[in-house]
Design a protein around this motif. Structure first.
Motif, mmCIF file in Angstrom:
data_model
loop_
_atom_site.group_PDB
_atom_site.id
_atom_site.type_symbol
_atom_site.label_atom_id
_atom_site.label_comp_id
_atom_site.label_asym_id
_atom_site.label_seq_id
_atom_site.Cartn_x
_atom_site.Cartn_y
_atom_site.Cartn_z
ATOM 1 N N PHE A 372 0.829 -1.205 0.000
ATOM 2 C CA PHE A 372 0.000 0.000 0.000
ATOM 3 C C PHE A 372 0.867 1.260 0.000
ATOM 4 O O PHE A 372 0.542 2.256 -0.651
ATOM 5 C CB PHE A 372 -0.930 0.007 1.211
ATOM 6 C CG PHE A 372 -2.093 -0.943 1.098
ATOM 7 C CD1 PHE A 372 -2.495 -1.442 -0.133
ATOM 8 C CD2 PHE A 372 -2.804 -1.339 2.222
ATOM 9 C CE1 PHE A 372 -3.576 -2.306 -0.251
ATOM 10 C CE2 PHE A 372 -3.877 -2.201 2.135
ATOM 11 C CZ PHE A 372 -4.259 -2.680 0.892
ATOM 12 N N GLN A 373 1.965 1.221 0.752
ATOM 13 C CA GLN A 373 2.881 2.370 0.810
ATOM 14 C C GLN A 373 3.506 2.621 -0.566
ATOM 15 O O GLN A 373 3.665 3.774 -0.987
ATOM 16 C CB GLN A 373 3.972 2.111 1.843
ATOM 17 C CG GLN A 373 4.844 3.322 2.150
ATOM 18 C CD GLN A 373 4.078 4.395 2.923
ATOM 19 O OE1 GLN A 373 3.371 4.109 3.870
ATOM 20 N NE2 GLN A 373 4.231 5.653 2.483
ATOM 21 N N LYS A 374 3.808 1.539 -1.280
ATOM 22 C CA LYS A 374 4.410 1.646 -2.607
ATOM 23 C C LYS A 374 3.462 2.309 -3.596
ATOM 24 O O LYS A 374 3.882 3.114 -4.444
ATOM 25 C CB LYS A 374 4.799 0.245 -3.086
ATOM 26 C CG LYS A 374 5.367 0.194 -4.487
ATOM 27 C CD LYS A 374 5.682 -1.241 -4.885
ATOM 28 C CE LYS A 374 6.159 -1.327 -6.327
ATOM 29 N NZ LYS A 374 6.423 -2.745 -6.737
ATOM 30 N N PHE A 375 2.169 1.964 -3.496
ATOM 31 C CA PHE A 375 1.165 2.500 -4.429
ATOM 32 C C PHE A 375 0.343 3.624 -3.800
ATOM 33 O O PHE A 375 -0.773 3.891 -4.261
ATOM 34 C CB PHE A 375 0.216 1.382 -4.872
ATOM 35 C CG PHE A 375 0.848 0.348 -5.754
ATOM 36 C CD1 PHE A 375 1.031 0.582 -7.111
ATOM 37 C CD2 PHE A 375 1.262 -0.874 -5.234
ATOM 38 C CE1 PHE A 375 1.604 -0.372 -7.924
ATOM 39 C CE2 PHE A 375 1.832 -1.839 -6.043
ATOM 40 C CZ PHE A 375 2.017 -1.596 -7.397
ATOM 41 N N LEU A 376 0.870 4.297 -2.781
ATOM 42 C CA LEU A 376 0.083 5.290 -2.055
ATOM 43 C C LEU A 376 -0.429 6.439 -2.934
ATOM 44 O O LEU A 376 -1.609 6.815 -2.823
ATOM 45 C CB LEU A 376 0.906 5.842 -0.879
ATOM 46 C CG LEU A 376 0.155 6.806 0.052
ATOM 47 C CD1 LEU A 376 -1.084 6.138 0.641
ATOM 48 C CD2 LEU A 376 1.073 7.286 1.168
#
Length: 430
Positions: A372-376
């Motif tokens: 999720f952090q990668k695609f935030l």
């Protein structure tokens, strides 16, 4: 009404040159089945030779007849044929012969146009090619020939791309390299744009290179799942487009993480020799759907008999008892519900705050949070914009139904064409 007019009405024949006698209908056993055979005649005065275009009528004389048997649509559940005695002509100028022509069927074809158009209509339904062939008394090969004769996929490179695109993939035919095929939809009108055989990055880059650069630059939003090659594709081929991660896939990702955690805890409890823990494991296994459910949709009013607990409980009370008996699952459950709430309320600030969760969680949650952090940035766009892949996921479900009804397809082109026909994205030829 004359016999000729009555039979023409019954068989839906518009050719004025065809006539029928009084006793023109017979029942015969043909191809192993009792059939209705209508006997008619086709004759007229030829005005021109089809070979040399000679137009002197006196030089074109009648030269006997030839009989053909044309397949018609069923009448009263009987397979029906039109046995037509066609007039032959001879041209004295070129000494060649030809046969009278009719609108009932194409030249050298023994399937009437009405049957062919009936097949075209059935191709728009979720019906297998074999079933269509059985309904119209044709071979499966004839149905495929009719499909290719009347339909052709639209050429996507001749049209401009919409401002919003939806990308996804589905499992098409066995012969496709990479196992999955790429599908593209207009995000605003929900119109199917095209299906590409391979979803792999080099293949898609070659495909989108066929579109002019100004066309690709006009695309503003692209909705995708968390398939990493799509991110690289958009950065390279659509320089002005912003990415949106589909909300369904966001929820699906955290849902699967919690499901794996729940299954792990359930298996651990079922292996316990202590009766109380073993009973809790059975309850978790029996009422797992309530744990996966959004807590805002749990029923808290109706008390029903729950045989797993030997008492009357509401759905919310069942969830409370399960989490009270399994504290290891409570933290994961709360995180899962918090993510569902943030997505439902489109609250990107709360969603981002959840990514900094410092509670002790299994490794699966840490992996999901890192994803999720990668695609935030793309997830923030999903929570701000109204576009999603919902219509495309619905279309994929229809494709699965079509494929299952057909018991699969061997040819990717035939499968693609059938999908395009079914969803109105194919060019209908005359």
């Amino acid at each position: 009404m004359s016999h000729t007019q009555l039979i023409k009405e019954m068989l839906d024949i518009l050719d004025l040159s065809i006539t029928f006698s009084e006793n023109c209908l017979t029942k015969e056993k043909y191809k192993g089945q009792i059939c209705h055979i209508y006997h008619g005649s086709l004759t007229y005065t030829a005005q021109e030779c089809i070979h040399c275009n000679h137009k002197i009528a006196s030089d074109i004389v009648r030269w006997g007849t030839t009989t053909v048997r044309l397949l018609m649509n069923d009448v009263s559940e009987y397979r029906t044929y039109l046995e037509l005695k066609k007039q032959r002509f001879k041209c004295k100028a070129c000494q060649r012969t030809f046969v009278a022509d009719t609108s009932v069927a194409k030249k050298h074809c023994f399937i009437s146009e009405k049957v062919r158009w009936s097949v075209v209509t059935r191709l728009k339904r979720n019906t297998s090619m074999t079933e269509i062939a059985a309904q119209k008394n044709l071979s499966v090969s004839s149905v495929y020939r009719i499909m290719k004769r009347f339909y052709r996929p639209l050429n996507p490179f001749r049209t401009t791309l919409p401002k919003v695109l939806c990308f996804d993939e589905f499992k098409s035919v066995r012969g496709v390299s990479g196992a999955m095929s790429f599908i593209m939809m207009d995000g605003k009108t929900h119109r199917l744009l095209d299906i590409v055989e391979n979803r792999q990055l080099p293949f898609l880059e070659r495909y989108f290179c066929h579109f002019p650069r100004e066309t690709r630059e006009a695309v503003e939003w692209i909705v995708i799942d968390m398939y990493a090659p799509y991110v690289s594709l958009v950065k390279k081929m659509f320089p002005n487009a912003q990415l949106i991660i589909d909300r369904f896939h966001i929820v699906q990702h955290i849902s699967r993480t919690f499901r794996n955690h729940r299954i792990k805890e359930t298996k651990h409890l079922l292996k316990s020799k202590e009766q109380k823990l073993y009973q809790l494991g059975k309850q978790l296994k029996r009422y797992w759907k309530l744990l996966q459910k959004d807590e805002s949709k749990l029923d808290y009013t109706r008390h029903l008999w729950r045989s797993g607990f030997k008492t009357h409980l509401t759905e919310t009370e069942i969830v409370d008892r399960l989490l009270k008996g399994c504290p290891a699952l409570r933290t994961g459950y709360q995180l899962y519900q918090d993510f569902l709430y943030a997505v439902r309320k489109r609250d990107h600030a709360s969603f981002e705050e959840l990514l900094t969760n410092n509670d002790v969680l299994p490794d699966g949650y840490r992996t999901t949070l890192r994803t999720f952090q990668k695609f935030l940035p793309q997830i923030k766009n999903a929570l701000k914009q109204r576009y999603s892949n919902g219509p495309l996921e619905c279309l994929n479900n229809h494709i699965k139904v079509l494929k299952r009804n057909a018991y699969g397809f061997r040819s990717f082109y035939n499968f693609k064409l059938r999908i395009m026909i079914r969803h109105g994205s194919a060019l209908l030829l005359n």
